[in-house]
Write an enzyme that holds these catalytic residues in place. Structure first.
Site, short mmCIF file in Angstrom:
data_model
loop_
_atom_site.label_atom_id
_atom_site.label_comp_id
_atom_site.label_asym_id
_atom_site.label_seq_id
_atom_site.Cartn_x
_atom_site.Cartn_y
_atom_site.Cartn_z
N THR A 56 -0.16 4.83 -0.90
CA THR A 56 -0.07 4.67 0.55
C THR A 56 -0.49 5.96 1.23
O THR A 56 0.02 7.03 0.90
CB THR A 56 1.39 4.32 0.92
OG1 THR A 56 1.65 3.01 0.44
CG2 THR A 56 1.62 4.37 2.42
N GLN B 205 -3.84 -3.53 -3.46
CA GLN B 205 -2.46 -3.74 -3.89
C GLN B 205 -1.73 -4.47 -2.76
O GLN B 205 -1.51 -3.93 -1.69
CB GLN B 205 -1.73 -2.43 -4.19
CG GLN B 205 -0.36 -2.73 -4.81
CD GLN B 205 0.59 -1.55 -4.86
OE1 GLN B 205 0.75 -0.82 -3.88
NE2 GLN B 205 1.22 -1.35 -6.01
N HIS C 75 2.39 -5.84 -5.77
CA HIS C 75 3.36 -4.74 -5.88
C HIS C 75 4.76 -5.32 -6.14
O HIS C 75 5.43 -5.76 -5.21
CB HIS C 75 3.35 -3.91 -4.60
CG HIS C 75 4.03 -2.58 -4.71
ND1 HIS C 75 4.90 -2.26 -5.75
CD2 HIS C 75 3.98 -1.47 -3.92
CE1 HIS C 75 5.33 -1.00 -5.58
NE2 HIS C 75 4.79 -0.51 -4.47
N GLY C 76 5.14 -5.30 -7.40
CA GLY C 76 6.47 -5.81 -7.76
C GLY C 76 7.42 -4.69 -8.18
O GLY C 76 8.41 -4.96 -8.86
N TYR D 48 10.78 -2.49 -3.62
CA TYR D 48 10.30 -3.27 -2.46
C TYR D 48 10.62 -4.76 -2.67
O TYR D 48 11.33 -5.11 -3.61
CB TYR D 48 8.80 -3.00 -2.25
CG TYR D 48 8.52 -1.57 -1.87
CD1 TYR D 48 8.88 -1.09 -0.60
CD2 TYR D 48 7.95 -0.68 -2.77
CE1 TYR D 48 8.65 0.23 -0.25
CE2 TYR D 48 7.73 0.65 -2.42
CZ TYR D 48 8.08 1.10 -1.16
OH TYR D 48 7.87 2.41 -0.81
C1 LIG Z 1 1.23 9.61 -1.51
C2 LIG Z 1 1.65 8.55 -2.48
C3 LIG Z 1 1.72 7.23 -2.06
C4 LIG Z 1 2.09 6.22 -2.97
N1 LIG Z 1 2.06 4.91 -2.55
C5 LIG Z 1 2.24 3.91 -3.46
C6 LIG Z 1 2.00 2.55 -3.11
O1 LIG Z 1 1.60 2.20 -1.99
N2 LIG Z 1 2.20 1.63 -4.07
C7 LIG Z 1 2.62 1.94 -5.33
O2 LIG Z 1 2.78 1.06 -6.16
N3 LIG Z 1 2.82 3.23 -5.69
C8 LIG Z 1 2.62 4.22 -4.80
N4 LIG Z 1 2.73 5.53 -5.20
C9 LIG Z 1 3.00 5.84 -6.61
C10 LIG Z 1 1.67 6.05 -7.36
O3 LIG Z 1 0.94 4.85 -7.48
C11 LIG Z 1 1.90 6.60 -8.77
O4 LIG Z 1 2.63 5.68 -9.53
C12 LIG Z 1 2.63 7.92 -8.75
O5 LIG Z 1 2.05 8.81 -7.82
C13 LIG Z 1 2.63 8.59 -10.12
O6 LIG Z 1 1.33 8.97 -10.47
P1 LIG Z 1 0.88 10.53 -10.40
O7 LIG Z 1 2.01 11.27 -11.06
O8 LIG Z 1 -0.40 10.56 -11.16
O9 LIG Z 1 0.76 10.90 -8.97
C14 LIG Z 1 2.42 6.56 -4.30
C15 LIG Z 1 2.35 7.90 -4.70
C16 LIG Z 1 1.96 8.89 -3.82
C17 LIG Z 1 1.87 10.32 -4.30
#
Ligand SMILES: Cc1cc2nc3c(=O)[nH]c(=O)nc-3n(C[C@H](O)[C@H](O)[C@H](O)COP(=O)(O)O)c2cc1C
Length: 372
Positions: free
Chosen positions: A29, A104, A171-172, A176
């Protein structure tokens, strides 16, 4: 010494979709969609990741047509002509750069906005009117609201296919709406969408999956993101044993999921260390072993710290990929999602491919302030 990462660059196939490598951009997001409508800025942002060699891009969470399906005013809609036209521009630009992508599809349920204290115009909805165990918020969904929500997920997925996206992800995870049905602490329904077992509490998700599968037809790759942890409780677990994990996930695969996207904060953490030890299979590893489905793992790839700390302003330094390569070499899971490293650097994949370890930057939380 540079790690040999060739194993990440083996092609992969999901149904009829060919992926050039194993690296997925995690859904993130960004909340830069004014009026809920993505446009040129989002198209350029995703296009840059396609140009940088990401195998499969998952969009930020984008919401279905329900009155209170989002908890932040910058979250894009996945309904209505202006938003869908914006998404068409996104997928066209990603395709022009040789990339592959899916949205997503999301409903935030009763969760609060992390940032503004912003409230949607309508009351929030969830299985039993709880954001977290013991924390009442909004309304419990009627059977009619559930049916309309299932239909709205299906309609969004049909639009994704019609616009030309290559996959769709539901997105499950993370506490949420769909996860609020899975979680006993937020699902206290006494009808067929609730119950004492995880199999019973998976029925809402299974209905969503079935309706989405019908809407997109056979062969269109359908990904479901799931997590044990919740943003409301990092220590929560839906499945304490492999048997319970099978009860949770198998019905969803049977309902039409092709790929389970198994969200962890740190990919190297074993899911059931009491069974296979401290270097045992992670969540995606167990999900693959138990269901036979394709799985995606995720969590702090290439970075020293986990992602929720990033919202508190914490940065991470770049770390090596040895552990990831070792797990990929064992084919523990099929694909790996990368989040913050790809916010920091659109060329992260290309740099890993060329062995440019010195070029990898780590993550600075200030990167969340702009969409580049
Ligand atoms: C800024 C930000 C926004 C995120 N928004 C979502 C989202 O909309 N949907 C989701 O399933 N996960 C979301 N996540 C989680 C990421 O998809 C991911 O699982 C998480 O950042 C771990 O990966 P990383 O350690 O490589 O950043 C978000 C993470 C970050 C950092």
């Amino acid at each position: 010494m540079t790690t040999n990462t060739d194993v990440l660059f083996r092609p992969f196939r999901i149904g009829a979709l060919d992926l050039p490598n194993r690296i997925v951009m995690a859904p993130m997001t960004r909340a830069f969609a004014a009026e809920g409508v993505p446009g040129a800025a989002q198209a350029a942002y995703y296009r840059r990741r396609a140009e940088g060699g990401v195998g499969l891009i998952l969009s930020e969470g984008t919401v279905i047509e329900r009155p209170a399906s989002r908890n932040d005013p910058g979250i894009p809609f996945f309904h209505g002509e202006p938003a869908l036209a914006g998404w068409k521009q996104v997928i066209d630009e990603v395709h022009a750069a040789g990339g592959r992508m899916g949205p997503q599809i999301w409903h935030t349920g009763a969760t609060r906005s992390g940032r503004h204290g912003w409230e949607p115009d309508a009351p929030v909805e969830s299985p039993s009117g709880y954001n977290a165990p013991g924390e009442a918020r909004g309304e419990a969904m009627s059977e009619e609201a559930i049916a309309d929500t299932v239909a709205a997920f299906a309609s969004a997925a049909a639009d994704a296919k019609r616009l030309g996206f290559d996959v769709v992800e539901l997105h499950g995870a993370h506490g949420y709406l769909i996860d609020q049905f899975f979680w006993a602490g937020t699902n206290q329904r006494t009808d067929r969408f609730g119950g004492g077992t995880i199999a019973e509490r998976s029925r809402f998700a299974a209905e969503v999956v079935k309706a989405v599968r019908e809407a997109v037809g056979p062969g269109f790759p359908l990904i479901l993101r799931v997590s044990q942890w919740k943003q409301q409780d990092y220590a929560a677990r839906l499945a304490e044993t492999p048997e319970l994990m099978a009860d949770w996930l198998q019905p969803l695969v049977d309902a039409g999921v092709d790929v389970l996207h198994c969200s962890q904060r740190r990919f190297w953490e074993p899911e059931f260390p009491e069974i296979d030890g401290e270097t045992g299979l992670n969540f995606a590893g167990w999900a693959k072993k138990l269901t036979g489905a394709t799985t995606i793992s995720v969590g702090s790839v290439g970075l020293s710290g986990e992602f929720l700390a990033a919202f508190g302003g914490e940065g991470s330094t770049s770390v090596g990929l040895e552990q990831l390569v070792a797990r990929m070499e064992r084919d523990e899971f099929d694909l790996i999602a990368v989040g913050r490293a790809l916010i920091s650097d659109a060329d992260w994949v290309a740099k890993v491919r060329s062995g440019d370890a010195d070029g990898l930057k780590g993550f600075d939380a200030s990167a969340l302030g702009e969409l580049v």
